[in-house]
Design a protein around this motif. Structure first.
Motif, PDB file in Angstrom:
ATOM      1  N   GLY A  91       0.790  -1.228   0.000  1.00 22.09           N
ATOM      2  CA  GLY A  91       0.000   0.000   0.000  1.00 22.09           C
ATOM      3  C   GLY A  91       0.814   1.265   0.000  1.00 22.09           C
ATOM      4  O   GLY A  91       0.269   2.358  -0.176  1.00 22.09           O
ATOM      5  N   VAL A  92       2.123   1.173   0.203  1.00 27.45           N
ATOM      6  CA  VAL A  92       3.001   2.345   0.208  1.00 27.45           C
ATOM      7  C   VAL A  92       3.605   2.517  -1.178  1.00 27.45           C
ATOM      8  O   VAL A  92       4.190   1.577  -1.728  1.00 27.45           O
ATOM      9  CB  VAL A  92       4.122   2.200   1.258  1.00 27.45           C
ATOM     10  N   GLN A  93       3.479   3.706  -1.735  1.00 29.65           N
ATOM     11  CA  GLN A  93       3.998   3.936  -3.079  1.00 29.65           C
ATOM     12  C   GLN A  93       5.520   3.884  -3.085  1.00 29.65           C
ATOM     13  O   GLN A  93       6.176   4.424  -2.198  1.00 29.65           O
ATOM     14  CB  GLN A  93       3.524   5.282  -3.632  1.00 29.65           C
ATOM     15  N   LEU A 118      -0.164   7.155  -7.310  1.00 26.12           N
ATOM     16  CA  LEU A 118      -0.713   6.298  -8.355  1.00 26.12           C
ATOM     17  C   LEU A 118      -1.926   5.567  -7.804  1.00 26.12           C
ATOM     18  O   LEU A 118      -2.076   5.399  -6.587  1.00 26.12           O
ATOM     19  CB  LEU A 118       0.340   5.297  -8.827  1.00 26.12           C
ATOM     20  N   ASP A 119      -2.803   5.136  -8.682  1.00 23.42           N
ATOM     21  CA  ASP A 119      -4.092   4.581  -8.254  1.00 23.42           C
ATOM     22  C   ASP A 119      -3.969   3.319  -7.417  1.00 23.42           C
ATOM     23  O   ASP A 119      -4.881   2.973  -6.673  1.00 23.42           O
ATOM     24  CB  ASP A 119      -4.963   4.309  -9.473  1.00 23.42           C
ATOM     25  N   SER A 120      -2.874   2.595  -7.528  1.00 19.36           N
ATOM     26  CA  SER A 120      -2.758   1.312  -6.835  1.00 19.36           C
ATOM     27  C   SER A 120      -2.206   1.417  -5.415  1.00 19.36           C
ATOM     28  O   SER A 120      -2.021   0.399  -4.754  1.00 19.36           O
ATOM     29  CB  SER A 120      -1.862   0.367  -7.645  1.00 19.36           C
ATOM     30  N   PHE A 121      -1.949   2.651  -4.931  1.00 22.33           N
ATOM     31  CA  PHE A 121      -1.359   2.823  -3.607  1.00 22.33           C
ATOM     32  C   PHE A 121      -2.279   3.636  -2.699  1.00 22.33           C
ATOM     33  O   PHE A 121      -3.132   4.395  -3.170  1.00 22.33           O
ATOM     34  CB  PHE A 121       0.012   3.516  -3.703  1.00 22.33           C
ATOM     35  N   ARG A 122      -2.071   3.471  -1.395  1.00 22.45           N
ATOM     36  CA  ARG A 122      -2.875   4.177  -0.395  1.00 22.45           C
ATOM     37  C   ARG A 122      -2.085   5.219   0.391  1.00 22.45           C
ATOM     38  O   ARG A 122      -2.661   6.191   0.887  1.00 22.45           O
ATOM     39  CB  ARG A 122      -3.477   3.178   0.603  1.00 22.45           C
ATOM     40  N   THR A 128      -4.970  10.124  -3.839  1.00 22.89           N
ATOM     41  CA  THR A 128      -4.031  10.796  -2.955  1.00 22.89           C
ATOM     42  C   THR A 128      -3.805   9.960  -1.704  1.00 22.89           C
ATOM     43  O   THR A 128      -4.589   9.057  -1.389  1.00 22.89           O
ATOM     44  CB  THR A 128      -4.547  12.194  -2.538  1.00 22.89           C
ATOM     45  N   CYS A 129      -2.753  10.279  -0.977  1.00 22.44           N
ATOM     46  CA  CYS A 129      -2.442   9.596   0.275  1.00 22.44           C
ATOM     47  C   CYS A 129      -3.585   9.809   1.261  1.00 22.44           C
ATOM     48  O   CYS A 129      -4.096  10.918   1.410  1.00 22.44           O
ATOM     49  CB  CYS A 129      -1.135  10.140   0.855  1.00 22.44           C
ATOM     50  N   GLU A 130      -3.992   8.761   1.925  1.00 20.27           N
ATOM     51  CA  GLU A 130      -5.131   8.831   2.841  1.00 20.27           C
ATOM     52  C   GLU A 130      -4.838   9.671   4.079  1.00 20.27           C
ATOM     53  O   GLU A 130      -5.767  10.059   4.791  1.00 20.27           O
ATOM     54  CB  GLU A 130      -5.543   7.421   3.257  1.00 20.27           C
TER      55      GLU A 130
END
Length: 220
Positions: free
Chosen positions: A90-92, A128-132, A119-121
């Protein structure tokens, strides 16, 4: 402690992670200040006794030590090192100097760029869309049970100047009450008074020459 208490939250992470994120790196080692290799960019996961220089590693043989690197004045660590001891799902990740790295702590942006869909929560940095999350620190905060995700529409500071002006003008036209925090930083133009109006008219008028002494000439 009961379920969901502070101890349970701390046990979710290795004991060295939070001290690592709080540590200051790339400072001069106090023990080896006379050496040209005294820059502290290492950390021992077993001892957790602060940032270390390369000469300090001699006292940490057979210990798990990782190297911290720098990118634009922010601390990063190579994915190849950290993923051996920590789940970074989950970390870019970023590629810097041909190596894939993750950032240790958050790097908030003043406002997301146009067209950003993810964006970062925690700090709302563009992702990027695949990360939180943008960093390890944000993952700790964002996965905590006590964390509440920000409402991106709430803060007025994230809007542009034109959007703020538009919302203020709309509230004035529709008679909406203005919040005390939504005040302008420039003083408003005062309404014209009768004295100001007369003086303005006098300044803008065309000067007229006085008649010649008011002399009246009569012809007989």
């Amino acid at each position: 402690m009961g379920a969901g208490g502070p101890d349970e939250e701390d046990n979710r992470w290795p004991p060295w992670l939070k001290p690592l994120l709080r540590e200051s790196f790339f400072v001069q080692c106090k023990l080896h200040a006379d050496s040209h290799k005294s820059e502290c960019n290492m950390y021992c996961l077993d001892c957790m006794n602060g940032a270390l220089c390369s000469l300090c590693l001699g006292y940490h043989k057979d210990h798990r030590a990782i190297q911290i690197r720098r990118s634009s004045y922010h601390d990063v660590i190579r994915v190849s090192e950290i993923q051996k001891v920590l789940d970074i799902t989950g970390v870019q990740t970023y590629i810097i100097n041909s190596a894939r790295v993750v950032f240790l702590n958050e790097r908030p942006q003043p406002r997301p760029g146009k067209g950003v869909t993810n964006t970062c929560e925690v700090c709302e940095r563009s992702l990027l869309d695949s990360f939180r999350f943008c960093s390890l620190g944000c993952k700790i905060v964002g996965t905590s049970k006590n964390f509440h995700k920000k409402n991106r529409q709430a803060p007025a500071t994230a809007s542009s100047d034109s959007e703020e002006s538009y919302s203020n003008s709309n509230s004035s036209r529709h008679g909406g009450r203005k919040n005390k925090n939504d005040q302008s930083f420039s003083p408003s133009t005062p309404p014209p008074t009768a004295v100001n109006y007369r003086s303005a008219k006098r300044r803008k008028g065309i000067p007229h020459r006085a008649p010649m002494g008011g002399l009246i000439i009569e012809y007989y």
